[in-house]
Design a protein around this motif. Structure first.
Motif, PDB file in Angstrom:
ATOM      1  N   PRO A 168      25.286  15.715  10.200  1.00  0.00           N
ATOM      2  CA  PRO A 168      26.057  15.822   8.957  1.00  0.00           C
ATOM      3  C   PRO A 168      25.219  16.237   7.751  1.00  0.00           C
ATOM      4  CG  PRO A 168      26.712  13.858  10.151  1.00  0.00           C
ATOM      5  CD  PRO A 168      25.525  14.433  10.872  1.00  0.00           C
ATOM      6  N   ILE A 169      24.012  15.735   7.638  1.00  0.00           N
ATOM      7  CA  ILE A 169      23.173  16.066   6.487  1.00  0.00           C
ATOM      8  C   ILE A 169      22.751  17.535   6.522  1.00  0.00           C
ATOM      9  CG2 ILE A 169      20.947  15.362   7.453  1.00  0.00           C
ATOM     10  CD1 ILE A 169      22.057  14.578   3.904  1.00  0.00           C
ATOM     11  N   ARG A 170      22.477  18.058   7.709  1.00  0.00           N
ATOM     12  CA  ARG A 170      22.120  19.481   7.819  1.00  0.00           C
ATOM     13  C   ARG A 170      23.318  20.362   7.491  1.00  0.00           C
ATOM     14  NH1 ARG A 170      19.837  21.471  12.958  1.00  0.00           N
ATOM     15  NH2 ARG A 170      18.857  23.034  11.655  1.00  0.00           N
TER      16      ARG A 170
ATOM     17  N   LEU B 217      25.805  19.538   5.477  1.00  0.00           N
ATOM     18  CA  LEU B 217      25.970  19.428   4.027  1.00  0.00           C
ATOM     19  C   LEU B 217      24.991  20.339   3.304  1.00  0.00           C
ATOM     20  CD1 LEU B 217      27.166  18.093   1.489  1.00  0.00           C
ATOM     21  CD2 LEU B 217      25.443  16.280   1.773  1.00  0.00           C
ATOM     22  N   ALA B 218      23.748  20.356   3.746  1.00  0.00           N
ATOM     23  CA  ALA B 218      22.736  21.206   3.124  1.00  0.00           C
ATOM     24  C   ALA B 218      23.111  22.680   3.245  1.00  0.00           C
ATOM     25  CB  ALA B 218      21.367  20.945   3.751  1.00  0.00           C
ATOM     26  N   ALA B 219      23.574  23.099   4.408  1.00  0.00           N
ATOM     27  CA  ALA B 219      23.997  24.494   4.591  1.00  0.00           C
ATOM     28  C   ALA B 219      25.200  24.802   3.705  1.00  0.00           C
ATOM     29  CB  ALA B 219      24.329  24.759   6.055  1.00  0.00           C
ATOM     30  N   GLY B 220      26.121  23.871   3.584  1.00  0.00           N
ATOM     31  CA  GLY B 220      27.275  24.060   2.706  1.00  0.00           C
ATOM     32  C   GLY B 220      26.865  24.225   1.252  1.00  0.00           C
ATOM     33  N   MET B 221      25.845  23.494   0.840  1.00  0.00           N
ATOM     34  CA  MET B 221      25.345  23.623  -0.528  1.00  0.00           C
ATOM     35  C   MET B 221      24.704  24.996  -0.756  1.00  0.00           C
ATOM     36  SD  MET B 221      23.927  19.752  -1.063  1.00  0.00           S
ATOM     37  CE  MET B 221      23.444  19.952  -2.772  1.00  0.00           C
ATOM     38  N   ILE B 222      24.045  25.518   0.263  1.00  0.00           N
ATOM     39  CA  ILE B 222      23.475  26.862   0.154  1.00  0.00           C
ATOM     40  C   ILE B 222      24.589  27.882  -0.040  1.00  0.00           C
ATOM     41  CG2 ILE B 222      22.268  28.690   1.430  1.00  0.00           C
ATOM     42  CD1 ILE B 222      20.571  26.417   2.710  1.00  0.00           C
ATOM     43  N   VAL B 223      25.634  27.773   0.760  1.00  0.00           N
ATOM     44  CA  VAL B 223      26.766  28.705   0.653  1.00  0.00           C
ATOM     45  C   VAL B 223      27.417  28.577  -0.722  1.00  0.00           C
ATOM     46  CG1 VAL B 223      29.047  29.280   1.567  1.00  0.00           C
ATOM     47  CG2 VAL B 223      27.148  28.797   3.137  1.00  0.00           C
ATOM     48  N   ALA B 224      27.582  27.350  -1.207  1.00  0.00           N
ATOM     49  CA  ALA B 224      28.149  27.152  -2.544  1.00  0.00           C
ATOM     50  C   ALA B 224      27.280  27.823  -3.601  1.00  0.00           C
ATOM     51  CB  ALA B 224      28.308  25.666  -2.830  1.00  0.00           C
ATOM     52  N   GLY B 225      25.981  27.735  -3.447  1.00  0.00           N
ATOM     53  CA  GLY B 225      25.070  28.389  -4.388  1.00  0.00           C
ATOM     54  C   GLY B 225      25.214  29.906  -4.364  1.00  0.00           C
TER      55      GLY B 225
END
Length: 104
Positions: A84-86, A88-96
């Protein structure tokens, strides 16, 4: 057209990251050659996109596409962990990436 070049450059970054893994440290010639070709094409398209886009935007989008895409390739093609944490991190990259596009 500029954004399309940048997106393709990012996709090629995924290709070269994946084939670099498969090259086993450049010991497998076919994957090594694919890595070098994809790298060259990716850098060339990034350079073309940077003619019109700000450095920070172009580089962040390029690396973001490559990072998120390599993450997904690792999970889908190589069976790497999808904690889940990985995710979430990938999702934050896409959001950026999306925010960079909206801000330019």
């Amino acid at each position: 057209m500029i954004w399309m070049q940048l997106v393709i450059a990012g996709l090629l970054e995924i290709v070269w990251a994946y084939t670099l893994k498969l090259s086993h440290g450049f010991t497998r010639p076919a994957y090594s050659l694919m890595t070098l070709i994809a790298m060259g094409a990716s850098f060339w398209l990034l350079a073309r996109a940077m003619r019109a886009l700000p450095l920070g935007t172009a580089y962040a989008v390029w690396t973001g596409i490559g990072s998120a895409g390599a993450f997904l390739a690792g999970i889908i093609l190589l069976g790497e962990a999808a904690s889940p944490i990985r995710i979430l991190a990938a999702g934050m990259i896409v959001a950026g990436i999306v925010l960079m596009k909206l801000g330019s």
